[in-house]
Design an enzyme around this catalytic site. Structure first.
Site, PDB file in Angstrom:
ATOM      1  N   GLU A 167     -32.632   8.108 -54.874  1.00  0.00           N
ATOM      2  CA  GLU A 167     -33.770   8.082 -55.804  1.00  0.00           C
ATOM      3  C   GLU A 167     -33.272   8.739 -57.084  1.00  0.00           C
ATOM      4  O   GLU A 167     -33.197   9.973 -57.177  1.00  0.00           O
ATOM      5  CB  GLU A 167     -34.952   8.882 -55.209  1.00  0.00           C
ATOM      6  CG  GLU A 167     -35.550   8.260 -53.961  1.00  0.00           C
ATOM      7  CD  GLU A 167     -36.473   7.081 -54.271  1.00  0.00           C
ATOM      8  OE1 GLU A 167     -36.917   6.942 -55.417  1.00  0.00           O
ATOM      9  OE2 GLU A 167     -36.743   6.305 -53.341  1.00  0.00           O
ATOM     10  N   CYS A 214     -39.264  11.926 -63.284  1.00  0.00           N
ATOM     11  CA  CYS A 214     -38.284  10.828 -63.229  1.00  0.00           C
ATOM     12  C   CYS A 214     -38.854   9.515 -63.753  1.00  0.00           C
ATOM     13  O   CYS A 214     -38.118   8.696 -64.288  1.00  0.00           O
ATOM     14  CB  CYS A 214     -37.775  10.655 -61.811  1.00  0.00           C
ATOM     15  SG  CYS A 214     -39.111  10.424 -60.635  1.00  0.00           S
TER      16      CYS A 214
HETATM   17  P1  NAD Z   1     -29.124  16.779 -59.873  1.00  0.00           P
HETATM   18  O1  NAD Z   1     -28.554  15.456 -59.517  1.00  0.00           O
HETATM   19  O2  NAD Z   1     -28.359  17.647 -60.793  1.00  0.00           O
HETATM   20  O3  NAD Z   1     -29.397  17.658 -58.554  1.00  0.00           O
HETATM   21  C1  NAD Z   1     -30.112  17.194 -57.463  1.00  0.00           C
HETATM   22  C2  NAD Z   1     -29.651  17.903 -56.199  1.00  0.00           C
HETATM   23  O4  NAD Z   1     -28.271  17.611 -55.966  1.00  0.00           O
HETATM   24  C3  NAD Z   1     -29.764  19.421 -56.225  1.00  0.00           C
HETATM   25  O5  NAD Z   1     -30.233  19.885 -54.979  1.00  0.00           O
HETATM   26  C4  NAD Z   1     -28.328  19.871 -56.471  1.00  0.00           C
HETATM   27  O6  NAD Z   1     -28.039  21.125 -55.901  1.00  0.00           O
HETATM   28  C5  NAD Z   1     -27.519  18.800 -55.797  1.00  0.00           C
HETATM   29  N1  NAD Z   1     -26.216  18.595 -56.407  1.00  0.00           N
HETATM   30  C6  NAD Z   1     -25.873  18.762 -57.707  1.00  0.00           C
HETATM   31  N2  NAD Z   1     -24.556  18.454 -57.901  1.00  0.00           N
HETATM   32  C7  NAD Z   1     -24.064  18.094 -56.687  1.00  0.00           C
HETATM   33  C8  NAD Z   1     -22.785  17.655 -56.240  1.00  0.00           C
HETATM   34  N3  NAD Z   1     -21.742  17.550 -57.064  1.00  0.00           N
HETATM   35  N4  NAD Z   1     -22.637  17.362 -54.926  1.00  0.00           N
HETATM   36  C9  NAD Z   1     -23.683  17.449 -54.078  1.00  0.00           C
HETATM   37  N5  NAD Z   1     -24.908  17.858 -54.451  1.00  0.00           N
HETATM   38  C10 NAD Z   1     -25.109  18.179 -55.748  1.00  0.00           C
HETATM   39  O7  NAD Z   1     -30.579  16.466 -60.436  1.00  0.00           O
HETATM   40  P2  NAD Z   1     -31.653  17.452 -61.065  1.00  0.00           P
HETATM   41  O8  NAD Z   1     -31.184  17.925 -62.393  1.00  0.00           O
HETATM   42  O9  NAD Z   1     -32.042  18.470 -60.059  1.00  0.00           O
HETATM   43  O10 NAD Z   1     -32.878  16.456 -61.254  1.00  0.00           O
HETATM   44  C11 NAD Z   1     -33.055  15.652 -62.372  1.00  0.00           C
HETATM   45  C12 NAD Z   1     -32.669  14.207 -62.111  1.00  0.00           C
HETATM   46  O11 NAD Z   1     -33.312  13.742 -60.946  1.00  0.00           O
HETATM   47  C13 NAD Z   1     -33.118  13.276 -63.214  1.00  0.00           C
HETATM   48  O12 NAD Z   1     -32.104  12.360 -63.476  1.00  0.00           O
HETATM   49  C14 NAD Z   1     -34.333  12.571 -62.632  1.00  0.00           C
HETATM   50  O13 NAD Z   1     -34.625  11.330 -63.174  1.00  0.00           O
HETATM   51  C15 NAD Z   1     -33.948  12.496 -61.193  1.00  0.00           C
HETATM   52  N6  NAD Z   1     -35.132  12.382 -60.365  1.00  0.00           N
HETATM   53  C16 NAD Z   1     -35.374  11.217 -59.706  1.00  0.00           C
HETATM   54  C17 NAD Z   1     -36.519  11.079 -58.944  1.00  0.00           C
HETATM   55  C18 NAD Z   1     -36.830   9.821 -58.206  1.00  0.00           C
HETATM   56  O14 NAD Z   1     -37.741   9.842 -57.385  1.00  0.00           O
HETATM   57  N7  NAD Z   1     -36.141   8.730 -58.420  1.00  0.00           N
HETATM   58  C19 NAD Z   1     -37.420  12.143 -58.861  1.00  0.00           C
HETATM   59  C20 NAD Z   1     -37.133  13.312 -59.550  1.00  0.00           C
HETATM   60  C21 NAD Z   1     -35.986  13.427 -60.290  1.00  0.00           C
END
Ligand code: NAD
Length: 453
Positions: free
Chosen positions: A207, A241
């Protein structure tokens, strides 16, 4: 980590989660847990993002209560085998699809709706009979630690557990063999997750995000359009998002729409959002700095003021923006709304078609022909005609992205299906044995051809 996953696997192998009653009881425990901790949840969300009680209920808690209620109501029916027809060549057989839990699942969630996005997938995982490891975001620490405490107190950790930590913890978890991974977050990290999952051939739901446009045609009802865009964009200070990332407005109505939108910002978020105690703040300084830099990418038509101490940015309308500006390169994820204009709808379609497929798309306009044209010609995860965000609150609509905005979907039955392997079973009769499949039998190939063609 490996011990934790092994213990969950042992629990799963005990087959306790296969039972309908067990799943219903766990969903009830989850609801009771949320009710018991409701006040603490509001406090944690206030600390992490300055969310108001109203926002916390409508976009996080209320959403979860609704998902639990909907799942409880339908679970029995979802769990039943689906009987399917069979061709004449299968005479005497019974054919059905059994919904089988995958096993040990991993849910990795982001910070913007830190409660909802950790628990909504977990509801699907529980309903489908899996065990769950939740890895919430390190950037919403109050909610993440409350989540760990609540879940730790309520559930057997061999069934559901929360593992807190940053990227490194997430990476360590990804080294384990899970049976399903459900990730919500950025497109960049989504690629890392998929790469890691491929080592164990673990199926994934991703997602992700993207730049979701709102297209406003000249026949749109402007006051209602403005209200729904302003609500959809600035709820959670744009850190949603599916928030409209930018507007594509028919040039003839731009000025009128701007006027209406300014009115709506004042009405919904007050004349000075920075002083509005309930206006959501930006999650951290890095994101704040990234967003502030966008303010010079066009002409500020409204807002533009910032408060570094509180990490708040006013709802801002950014006019005279081009695709070349940084604000139009990446997902904005903040309270800044760039405005582009168009003359003919075809221009918008041919401009958007080759771009990355967004998570959402919103079209505002009354003519059905134009609505259909946009819905058919452009690919996006999901969206609305004459509204924003509202599609995701209907549990009957699958919620998910396409292309770079993700793969797979969830909510309601779609969550149950996502967390279930659909196992095909053919039960054959032993009362008779149709001869034609065996070579050398009396029936000629020409008869087989007639049956199978
Ligand atoms: P992110 O991808 O930075 O982090 C999400 C999760 O992944 C966190 O728990 C983080 O600890 C983990 N993570 C980060 N880097 C990692 C790595 N290298 N390896 C494994 N895990 C890792 O996202 P964010 O900044 O927390 O959220 C914002 C993003 O999420 C935006 O792009 C937004 O559009 C998206 N989002 C999507 C939805 C949806 O339903 N499609 C909902 C909310 C947010």
């Amino acid at each position: 980590m490996s011990e934790l996953v092994e213990k969950q696997r042992e629990f799963f192998f005990s087959e306790r989660t296969f039972d309908y009653r067990f799943r219903i009881d766990q969903l009830r425990l989850l609801r009771n847990m949320l009710e018991k901790y409701e006040k603490k949840i509001y406090q944690a969300l206030k600390q992490d993002l300055n969310k108001s009680t109203f926002d916390s209920f409508t976009t996080e808690l209320g959403f979860l209560y609704n998902e639990i209620k909907h799942t409880e109501k339908h679970l029995k029916e979802w769990m039943q085998d689906d009987l399917v027809d069979a061709p004449i060549t299968h005479k005497g057989t019974k054919n059905y699809i059994r919904k089988e839990p995958y096993g040990v699942t991993l849910v990795i969630s982001p910070w913007n709706y830190p409660l909802q996005l950790a628990l909504a997938p977990a509801i699907g995982a529980i309903a489908a009979g899996n065990t769950v490891v939740i890895k919430p975001s390190e950037y919403s620490p109050s909610t993440s630690s409350l989540l760990a405490k609540m879940i730790g107190e309520t559930f057997d950790s061999n069934f559901i557990t929360v593992v807190q930590g940053s990227k490194e913890v997430s990476e360590a978890l990804l080294n384990q063999r899970f049976d399903y991974i459900f990730f919500t977050g950025s497109t960049a990290v989504g690629k890392i997750i998929m790469r890691k999952a491929s080592e164990h051939l673990t199926p994934v739901t991703l997602e992700l995000g993207g730049k979701s446009p709102a297209i406003i045609n000249k026949d749109a009802n402007l006051s209602i359009t403005a209200k729904r865009i302003i609500w959809g964009k600035y709820t959670n200070a744009g850190q949603t998002c599916v928030a409209p990332d930018y507007l594509y407005v028919h040039h003839k109505i731009k000025d009128k729409l701007l006027k209406e939108m300014k009115k709506q910002i004042k009405s919904i978020f007050s004349t000075n959002a920075l002083d509005n105690e309930d206006f959501v703040r930006i999650i951290n300084e890095n994101h704040f700095n990234r967003l502030v830099a966008y303010l010079s990418n066009g002409t500020v038509a409204y807002g533009g003021k910032v408060d570094r101490n509180q990490l708040k940015i006013e709802p801002t309308l950014l006019d005279d923006v081009s695709w070349e500006e940084p604000v139009m390169q990446d997902e904005i994820f903040g309270p800044i709304l760039p405005i582009l204009t168009f003359e003919h709808l075809e221009e918008v379609i041919s401009d958007l078609k080759p771009r990355e497929k967004p998570l959402a798309l919103y079209y505002f306009g009354e003519k059905e022909k134009d609505q259909e044209k946009v819905m058919n010609s452009l690919s996006f995860g999901g969206g609305c005609i004459n509204d924003t965000l509202y599609h995701l609150a209907n549990p009957n609509l699958p919620f998910g992205g396409v292309g770079s905005s993700g793969m797979g979907s969830y909510h309601g039955k779609h969550s149950f299906d996502t967390f279930s392997h659909h196992k095909s079973i053919l039960q054959q009769t032993t009362k008779f044995d149709l001869p034609f499949r065996y070579p050398g039998g009396k029936l000629t190939l020409s008869l087989i051809k007639r049956l199978m063609k």
